[in-house]
Design a protein around this motif. Structure first.
Motif, PDB file in Angstrom:
ATOM      1  N   ARG A 181       0.897  -1.198  -0.070  1.00  0.00           N
ATOM      2  CA  ARG A 181       0.085   0.015   0.089  1.00  0.00           C
ATOM      3  C   ARG A 181       0.990   1.286   0.076  1.00  0.00           C
ATOM      4  N   LYS A 182       1.809   1.209   0.873  1.00  0.00           N
ATOM      5  CA  LYS A 182       2.916   2.323   0.984  1.00  0.00           C
ATOM      6  C   LYS A 182       3.516   2.709  -0.430  1.00  0.00           C
ATOM      7  N   LEU A 183       3.956   1.239  -0.886  1.00  0.00           N
ATOM      8  CA  LEU A 183       4.720   1.488  -2.164  1.00  0.00           C
ATOM      9  C   LEU A 183       3.973   2.116  -3.327  1.00  0.00           C
ATOM     10  N   ILE A 184       2.595   1.973  -3.393  1.00  0.00           N
ATOM     11  CA  ILE A 184       1.964   2.247  -4.286  1.00  0.00           C
ATOM     12  C   ILE A 184       1.522   3.759  -4.197  1.00  0.00           C
ATOM     13  N   ASP A 185       1.420   3.984  -3.083  1.00  0.00           N
ATOM     14  CA  ASP A 185       1.123   5.499  -2.449  1.00  0.00           C
ATOM     15  C   ASP A 185       2.073   6.419  -2.812  1.00  0.00           C
ATOM     16  N   VAL A 186       3.334   6.120  -2.705  1.00  0.00           N
ATOM     17  CA  VAL A 186       4.259   6.991  -3.060  1.00  0.00           C
ATOM     18  C   VAL A 186       5.055   6.894  -4.298  1.00  0.00           C
ATOM     19  N   GLY A 187       4.314   6.096  -5.057  1.00  0.00           N
ATOM     20  CA  GLY A 187       4.920   6.139  -6.561  1.00  0.00           C
ATOM     21  C   GLY A 187       5.901   5.182  -6.863  1.00  0.00           C
ATOM     22  N   PHE A 188       6.397   4.004  -5.699  1.00  0.00           N
ATOM     23  CA  PHE A 188       7.639   3.293  -6.070  1.00  0.00           C
ATOM     24  C   PHE A 188       6.876   2.061  -6.887  1.00  0.00           C
ATOM     25  N   SER A 189       5.723   1.651  -6.572  1.00  0.00           N
ATOM     26  CA  SER A 189       5.266   0.727  -7.520  1.00  0.00           C
ATOM     27  C   SER A 189       3.663   1.021  -7.911  1.00  0.00           C
TER      28      SER A 189
ATOM     29  N   HIS B  40       4.101  10.795   3.035  1.00  0.00           N
ATOM     30  CA  HIS B  40       5.410   9.815   3.474  1.00  0.00           C
ATOM     31  C   HIS B  40       6.833  10.600   3.252  1.00  0.00           C
ATOM     32  N   THR B  41       7.814  10.470   3.962  1.00  0.00           N
ATOM     33  CA  THR B  41       9.153  10.896   3.565  1.00  0.00           C
ATOM     34  C   THR B  41      10.119  10.121   3.345  1.00  0.00           C
ATOM     35  N   GLU B  42      10.143   8.969   4.015  1.00  0.00           N
ATOM     36  CA  GLU B  42      11.087   7.890   3.957  1.00  0.00           C
ATOM     37  C   GLU B  42      10.729   6.319   3.396  1.00  0.00           C
ATOM     38  N   LEU B  43      11.410   5.660   2.695  1.00  0.00           N
ATOM     39  CA  LEU B  43      11.214   4.279   2.302  1.00  0.00           C
ATOM     40  C   LEU B  43      12.209   3.538   2.959  1.00  0.00           C
ATOM     41  N   LYS B  44      11.576   2.603   3.573  1.00  0.00           N
ATOM     42  CA  LYS B  44      12.398   1.850   4.424  1.00  0.00           C
ATOM     43  C   LYS B  44      13.213   0.519   3.532  1.00  0.00           C
ATOM     44  N   ALA B  45      14.171   0.374   2.903  1.00  0.00           N
ATOM     45  CA  ALA B  45      14.503  -0.724   2.165  1.00  0.00           C
ATOM     46  C   ALA B  45      15.757  -1.643   2.744  1.00  0.00           C
TER      47      ALA B  45
ATOM     48  N   ILE C 206      11.838  10.049   0.165  1.00  0.00           N
ATOM     49  CA  ILE C 206      10.640  10.100  -0.867  1.00  0.00           C
ATOM     50  C   ILE C 206      10.469  11.448  -1.098  1.00  0.00           C
ATOM     51  N   LEU C 207      10.809  11.953  -2.387  1.00  0.00           N
ATOM     52  CA  LEU C 207      10.969  13.509  -2.706  1.00  0.00           C
ATOM     53  C   LEU C 207       9.716  13.849  -3.041  1.00  0.00           C
TER      54      LEU C 207
END
Ligand code: MYA
Ligand code: JJ1
Length: 389
Positions: free
Chosen positions: A192-200, A303-308, A297-298
């Motif tokens: 959900r977060k990955l989609i929200d932030v445009g990562f996927s 959201h400001t950070e993606l934890k990978a 996350i620019l």
């Protein structure tokens, strides 16, 4: 086209697979290497970045957080933590003069950086004392002023002064001339977060609910005997790693002191798990490790950070590779990571699809400085046994 790289002892695009494996430059001695630092443009100065000083760590952290590597669409930027930088750069054999900064003389602001750390790297049958170069960075406001070639020449000089003549490095950009070109793969842990932030993106004909279900993982790991790696595992882990890495064409060779450093557990920096044989207590048979590299996350409102998590090394002798990596996914998910990343190096190609990794849009090219590969001069990702941070 490559005004700088054409002058350097690296494989050129113009050459084919001719020539034997070995150094590109004629051999030199430490005394042949100039003793003075390269000249920087007026108003800049060289500065050793002593990462034992937390104020300096903070300066490097700030420079990289604001100016280091971004994806092709500038949506995310690597945000190595201060603890990560200390762990990575204050490794066994580190030399402070290889943590090279450029400062504005008047303000003392850090605006450039490059690092070298020592590593023994085997290329086919030759084990070579090299450095690994990483964290080359020039402040955004000083780009395209040819500061990068100066940083590279200055660190080369400082490394050569220590009688080391080869280096390994990776980059997302194409330079003369990759030893291998690898791809990033991504396994969603928090879709959900990955989609929200445009990562996927939501796949066609998929709902959010179905996507979350697709990537759901068990709460507990499946491999009996899996536990955190401890200092008393170091000798067995060294044996396991070196035996496994012997299978690849380019791979590091670790000594126990290095294993103790690179395969420890530091929260939000590096995690290493081993399998202790349930039938033979004390015997370590398998290992899996991953390091933590968040991205900013620019320009996202929430959201400001993606934890990978990034897969580091994995070695199996008693369980299927897929099973151990699957357990690593579970461990990362329970620790709150949003995504688990891996390259298509080593045997990783055998589990990526089954474990629901998808190909990313980024590439990673591997390079060697002053070392030519034998016939063919490039290798495929499966033959790469090296992971840089
Ligand atoms: S890879 C990560 C690199 N960092 C980033 O991508 C962060 C964001 N970008 C920046 O900070 C800047 O754009 C950098 C370039 C600093 C990358 N590797 O100063 P310029 C060449 C090597 O005008 P800038 C990592 O850390 C470019 O082709 N060369 O450009 C491993 C051109 O040369 P040429 C690169 O954009 C680093 C020249 O620089 C890279 O202001 C391994 C232009 O310079 C790159 N990633 O600054 C370094 N990007 O004219 C090599 C551009 O020929 C180590 N360039 O096309 C070699 C071994 C040294 C040790 C040897 C010991 C024996
Ligand atoms: O993270 C990366 N790409 C992501 C985000 C893309 C955002 C738009 N450009 C990506 N996401 C898709 C994931 C999806 C998950 C479900 C299954 C299908 C796939 O592809 C990329 C890597 O792929 N990262 C970068 O581009 C960062 C730079 C990489 C070069 C690194 C240089 C290293 C420096 C030297 O040591």
């Amino acid at each position: 086209k490559y005004a700088f790289w054409e002058t350097q002892p690296v494989a050129q695009f113009s050459e084919g697979g001719e020539g034997a494996e070995g150094p590109i430059d004629a051999p030199k001695t430490v005394d042949d290497v100039r003793s003075e630092p390269y000249y920087l443009p007026d108003s800049f100065e060289w500065s050793v970045c002593n990462l034992n000083n937390d104020a300096v760590v903070e300066e490097v952290y700030e420079l990289l957080s604001n100016n280091y590597v971004e994806d092709d669409d500038s949506m995310f930027r690597f945000k190595y933590s201060a603890n990560f930088l200390k762990w990575c750069l204050l490794c066994p054999g580190h030399r402070l003069e290889w943590l090279v900064g450029v400062r504005v003389t008047a303000s003392q602001k850090l605006v450039g950086f490059i690092s070298a750390i020592p590593a023994n790297i085997r290329v086919s049958d030759n084990t070579v004392a090299m450095v690994e170069i990483n964290f080359l960075c020039v402040h955004k406001k000083l780009r395209s002023k040819r500061l990068a070639p100066l940083l590279i020449k200055e660190i080369t000089r400082r490394v050569n002064k220590c009688n080391i003549w080869q280096a390994a490095y990776t980059a997302g950009v194409l330079l003369p001339k990759p030893v291998a070109t690898c791809r990033y793969y991504h396994r969603s842990l928090n879709p959900r977060k990955l989609i929200d932030v445009g990562f996927s993106r939501l796949a066609p004909r998929m709902t959010m609910a179905r996507t979350i279900k697709l990537y759901k993982l068990p709460e507990t790991t499946s491999t009996p005997g899996l536990r955190e790696c401890r200092p008393d595992d170091v000798l067995q882990v060294t044996e396991l790693l070196n035996a496994h890495l012997g299978l690849y064409k380019v791979a590091p060779k670790f000594v126990p002191e290095e294993v103790a450093h690179w395969f420890q557990n530091i929260d939000n920096v590096i995690n290493t798990f081993v399998v202790e044989s349930p039938s033979t207590p004390g015997r370590v048979t398998d290992l899996v490790s991953f390091y933590t590299l968040p991205s900013s996350i620019l320009g996202h409102p929430q959201h400001t950070e993606l934890k990978a998590a990034y897969l580091y090394y994995v070695v199996v002798t008693s369980v299927p590779l897929r099973q151990l990596v699957s357990d690593a996914l579970v461990l990362a998910a329970t620790r709150g990571y949003d995504v688990f990343n891996a390259l298509d190096v080593m045997n990783n190609g055998t589990f990526l699809r089954e474990l629901k990794f998808g190909q990313g849009d980024g590439q990673l090219h591997y390079y060697l400085y002053n070392w030519r590969l034998g016939a063919g001069c490039s290798i495929s990702p499966q033959d790469v046994g090296l992971v840089l941070m």
